[in-house]
Every structure is written in C-alpha cells, then in structure tokens.
Scaffold this motif. Structure first.
Motif, PDB file in Angstrom:
ATOM      1  N   TYR A  78     -20.175 -36.646 -20.251  1.00 16.17           N
ATOM      2  CA  TYR A  78     -19.395 -35.714 -19.784  1.00 16.17           C
ATOM      3  C   TYR A  78     -19.351 -34.495 -19.603  1.00 16.17           C
ATOM      4  N   HIS A  79     -20.149 -34.301 -20.684  1.00 18.78           N
ATOM      5  CA  HIS A  79     -20.650 -33.170 -21.264  1.00 18.78           C
ATOM      6  C   HIS A  79     -21.900 -32.304 -20.602  1.00 18.78           C
ATOM      7  N   GLY A  80     -22.410 -33.904 -20.223  1.00 22.33           N
ATOM      8  CA  GLY A  80     -23.689 -33.084 -19.438  1.00 22.33           C
ATOM      9  C   GLY A  80     -23.730 -33.822 -18.110  1.00 22.33           C
ATOM     10  N   MET A  81     -22.544 -34.113 -17.343  1.00 23.01           N
ATOM     11  CA  MET A  81     -22.501 -33.921 -16.102  1.00 23.01           C
ATOM     12  C   MET A  81     -21.986 -32.511 -15.960  1.00 23.01           C
ATOM     13  N   ALA A  82     -21.467 -31.811 -17.047  1.00 26.57           N
ATOM     14  CA  ALA A  82     -21.172 -30.519 -16.908  1.00 26.57           C
ATOM     15  C   ALA A  82     -22.304 -29.425 -16.630  1.00 26.57           C
ATOM     16  N   GLN A  83     -22.963 -30.418 -17.510  1.00 25.42           N
ATOM     17  CA  GLN A  83     -24.466 -28.818 -17.450  1.00 25.42           C
ATOM     18  C   GLN A  83     -25.095 -29.592 -16.290  1.00 25.42           C
ATOM     19  N   GLY A  84     -24.764 -30.436 -15.781  1.00 30.09           N
ATOM     20  CA  GLY A  84     -25.194 -30.755 -14.045  1.00 30.09           C
ATOM     21  C   GLY A  84     -25.324 -29.582 -12.966  1.00 30.09           C
ATOM     22  N   VAL A  85     -23.519 -30.385 -13.143  1.00 25.22           N
ATOM     23  CA  VAL A  85     -23.252 -29.674 -12.058  1.00 25.22           C
ATOM     24  C   VAL A  85     -23.342 -28.106 -12.122  1.00 25.22           C
ATOM     25  N   CYS A  86     -23.626 -27.437 -13.098  1.00 27.49           N
ATOM     26  CA  CYS A  86     -23.841 -26.465 -13.064  1.00 27.49           C
ATOM     27  C   CYS A  86     -24.710 -25.512 -13.015  1.00 27.49           C
ATOM     28  N   LYS A  87     -26.135 -26.563 -13.030  1.00 26.91           N
ATOM     29  CA  LYS A  87     -27.251 -26.586 -12.316  1.00 26.91           C
ATOM     30  C   LYS A  87     -27.055 -26.760 -10.566  1.00 26.91           C
ATOM     31  N   LEU A  88     -26.580 -27.927 -10.166  1.00 26.63           N
ATOM     32  CA  LEU A  88     -26.195 -28.085  -8.578  1.00 26.63           C
ATOM     33  C   LEU A  88     -25.515 -26.955  -8.153  1.00 26.63           C
ATOM     34  N   LEU A  89     -24.421 -26.164  -8.719  1.00 26.65           N
ATOM     35  CA  LEU A  89     -23.789 -25.477  -7.849  1.00 26.65           C
ATOM     36  C   LEU A  89     -24.476 -23.874  -7.933  1.00 26.65           C
ATOM     37  N   TRP A  90     -25.431 -24.318  -8.253  1.00 21.07           N
ATOM     38  CA  TRP A  90     -26.852 -22.582  -8.873  1.00 21.07           C
ATOM     39  C   TRP A  90     -27.192 -22.950  -7.304  1.00 21.07           C
ATOM     40  N   LEU A  91     -27.929 -24.065  -7.551  1.00 21.90           N
ATOM     41  CA  LEU A  91     -28.534 -24.920  -6.952  1.00 21.90           C
ATOM     42  C   LEU A  91     -28.014 -24.593  -4.616  1.00 21.90           C
ATOM     43  N   ARG A  92     -27.501 -24.679  -5.027  1.00 23.04           N
ATOM     44  CA  ARG A  92     -26.533 -24.868  -3.747  1.00 23.04           C
ATOM     45  C   ARG A  92     -26.091 -23.476  -3.334  1.00 23.04           C
ATOM     46  N   ARG A  93     -25.660 -23.071  -4.246  1.00 22.76           N
ATOM     47  CA  ARG A  93     -25.699 -20.886  -3.877  1.00 22.76           C
ATOM     48  C   ARG A  93     -26.638 -20.507  -3.545  1.00 22.76           C
ATOM     49  N   LEU A  94     -28.028 -20.936  -4.226  1.00 26.29           N
ATOM     50  CA  LEU A  94     -29.711 -20.564  -3.561  1.00 26.29           C
ATOM     51  C   LEU A  94     -29.651 -20.758  -2.373  1.00 26.29           C
ATOM     52  N   LEU A  95     -29.316 -22.148  -2.417  1.00 27.63           N
ATOM     53  CA  LEU A  95     -30.118 -22.784  -0.645  1.00 27.63           C
ATOM     54  C   LEU A  95     -28.684 -21.988   0.673  1.00 27.63           C
ATOM     55  N   GLY A  96     -27.614 -21.369  -0.180  1.00 28.47           N
ATOM     56  CA  GLY A  96     -26.783 -20.754   0.845  1.00 28.47           C
ATOM     57  C   GLY A  96     -27.220 -19.313   1.491  1.00 28.47           C
ATOM     58  N   ASP A  97     -27.593 -19.134   0.168  1.00 29.01           N
ATOM     59  CA  ASP A  97     -28.636 -17.408   0.478  1.00 29.01           C
ATOM     60  C   ASP A  97     -29.368 -17.518   1.154  1.00 29.01           C
ATOM     61  N   LEU A  98     -30.675 -18.955   1.510  1.00 31.83           N
ATOM     62  CA  LEU A  98     -31.356 -18.978   1.887  1.00 31.83           C
ATOM     63  C   LEU A  98     -30.729 -19.566   3.227  1.00 31.83           C
ATOM     64  N   GLY A  99     -29.919 -19.968   3.973  1.00 30.77           N
ATOM     65  CA  GLY A  99     -29.201 -20.181   5.113  1.00 30.77           C
ATOM     66  C   GLY A  99     -29.856 -21.532   5.532  1.00 30.77           C
ATOM     67  N   PHE A 100     -29.540 -22.588   4.532  1.00 34.13           N
ATOM     68  CA  PHE A 100     -29.734 -24.315   4.345  1.00 34.13           C
ATOM     69  C   PHE A 100     -28.099 -25.231   3.178  1.00 34.13           C
ATOM     70  N   GLU A 101     -27.233 -23.865   3.619  1.00 34.16           N
ATOM     71  CA  GLU A 101     -26.040 -24.922   2.825  1.00 34.16           C
ATOM     72  C   GLU A 101     -25.800 -26.065   2.955  1.00 34.16           C
ATOM     73  N   PRO A 102     -26.243 -27.094   1.965  1.00 32.06           N
ATOM     74  CA  PRO A 102     -25.570 -28.395   2.022  1.00 32.06           C
ATOM     75  C   PRO A 102     -24.660 -28.667   3.169  1.00 32.06           C
ATOM     76  N   HIS A 103     -24.064 -29.735   3.888  1.00 28.09           N
ATOM     77  CA  HIS A 103     -22.926 -29.606   4.323  1.00 28.09           C
ATOM     78  C   HIS A 103     -21.852 -30.679   4.083  1.00 28.09           C
ATOM     79  N   LYS A 104     -22.727 -31.443   3.076  1.00 31.02           N
ATOM     80  CA  LYS A 104     -21.978 -33.183   2.148  1.00 31.02           C
ATOM     81  C   LYS A 104     -21.674 -32.417   1.041  1.00 31.02           C
ATOM     82  N   PRO A 105     -20.840 -33.135   0.025  1.00 35.68           N
ATOM     83  CA  PRO A 105     -20.879 -33.386  -1.336  1.00 35.68           C
ATOM     84  C   PRO A 105     -22.238 -33.496  -2.030  1.00 35.68           C
TER      85      PRO A 105
END
Length: 187
Positions: A78-105
């Motif tokens: 579960y702690h590992g999942m939380a670390q993974g979620v943080c990294k994925l949220l960072w990638l999601r924000r980065l892609l959004g800033d570049l104009g490629f925000e994912p449209h699905k979970p």
C-alpha cells in the motif's frame, strides 16, 4: 558492492542494448508497482519499486527504501502504491502542461489483492490505522477517477524484475516489454 559489480558485468556483456521509443498514437499513462516485504532480517524496511509508461514507452523506473517498517505485506504494498500514485500524478500534470492530459483514469498495476481492497474500501479501520494518511490520499484520487488499480497476476508484473530473482526467460521477456531492444538489429 556486489550488486554494483553485477550491474557493471551486465552492461559489459550487453553493449548493444538500448531503450527504443515508439509512437503508438495514444497518451495512456500506466504504472507497475511491487514491493519486497521484509526480505532481509537486517534493516526490515521494505523496498518499493515501480515503472511508469507513457504511450507504451518506459519513462521512469525507481527503487526506493520505504521510510517506515511495515507490519504486513499489504501495508508495504500500500505504501508502494502511494509512492507510485505520486509519480503518476506528477506525470499527469506534466502531460497536461504539454497539452496531452489523459482522458481516462491512470492504471497502476499491483499484484497484491489485499492492498487493492484497502484502496477501494475505507471501512478497514482496525487493520489500517497506521496507513491512514496514504489511505485517504489514494481514496481521494480513486473517487476523482484519476487513478485505478487493476489487479495483475505475478506472471505479468513487470516490477518483479526489480524485486525478485526471476528466470532468464522472464527477465528477457521483461526487457522486451520495457522497450529494451538490440539497437544494432535492423528494423
């Protein structure tokens, strides 16, 4: 030092291996997470490992010793999942800033059913008080449909190559899935 020597020996005999990036025509973001729980008697903190992919290409991989000592494999996962979620949220924000925000979970693949059940079910009070902060953080992202946790069988868990000793065939198959190819092979 032994691990460093193994890595250097591997790099010496595989000079033609490299990461190849392909354009698959989507901007899906996904991750794989795994934890080795209480493997060593000395220093019983678990080590979290995860891979993240964007458009089917390996973007990050990480191996990090957890800050706490987990009392169960589910807690460590579960702690590992939380670390993974943080990294994925960072990638999601980065892609959004570049104009490629994912449209699905975003999918974060985990091979521990107990950790997935804790993520989806907040009524686990007695067994999970010590992971309360991570639980509410992850539940908030699940409710907002930013992330999802599909179960993945251990045979397909790419993060196992970083957490466990695997057979040569599993190792080579994982390298292929991670995008490591022979860069001198004609395409």
């Amino acid at each position: 030092m032994g691990a460093v020597m193994r890595i250097l020996r591997y790099l010496k005999v595989t000079p033609s291996k490299g990461l190849i990036f392909f354009k698959y025509g989507h901007t899906n973001v996904e991750g794989y997470t795994d934890v080795d729980w209480a493997v060593l008697v000395i220093g019983t903190r678990s080590t979290s490992r995860y891979f993240t992919f964007v458009d089917g290409n390996l973007i990050t991989l990480r191996s990090k010793k957890q800050n706490i000592v987990s009392r169960s494999s589910a807690e460590a996962e579960y702690h590992g999942m939380a670390q993974g979620v943080c990294k994925l949220l960072w990638l999601r924000r980065l892609l959004g800033d570049l104009g490629f925000e994912p449209h699905k979970p975003i999918d974060l693949y985990c091979d521990n059913n107990a950790a997935i059940v804790i993520a989806y079910n907040l009524v686990q009070h007695d067994r999970t008080k010590h992971v309360e902060v991570d639980r509410y953080f992850i539940k908030e992202k699940l409710d907002a449909e930013i992330i999802s946790f599909p179960f993945i069988s251990f045979e397909y868990q790419l993060a196992d190559v970083l957490t466990k000793v695997v057979s040569t065939s599993v190792f080579l198959n994982s390298l292929d899935k991670l995008g490591m190819r022979d860069i001198f092979t004609p395409t």
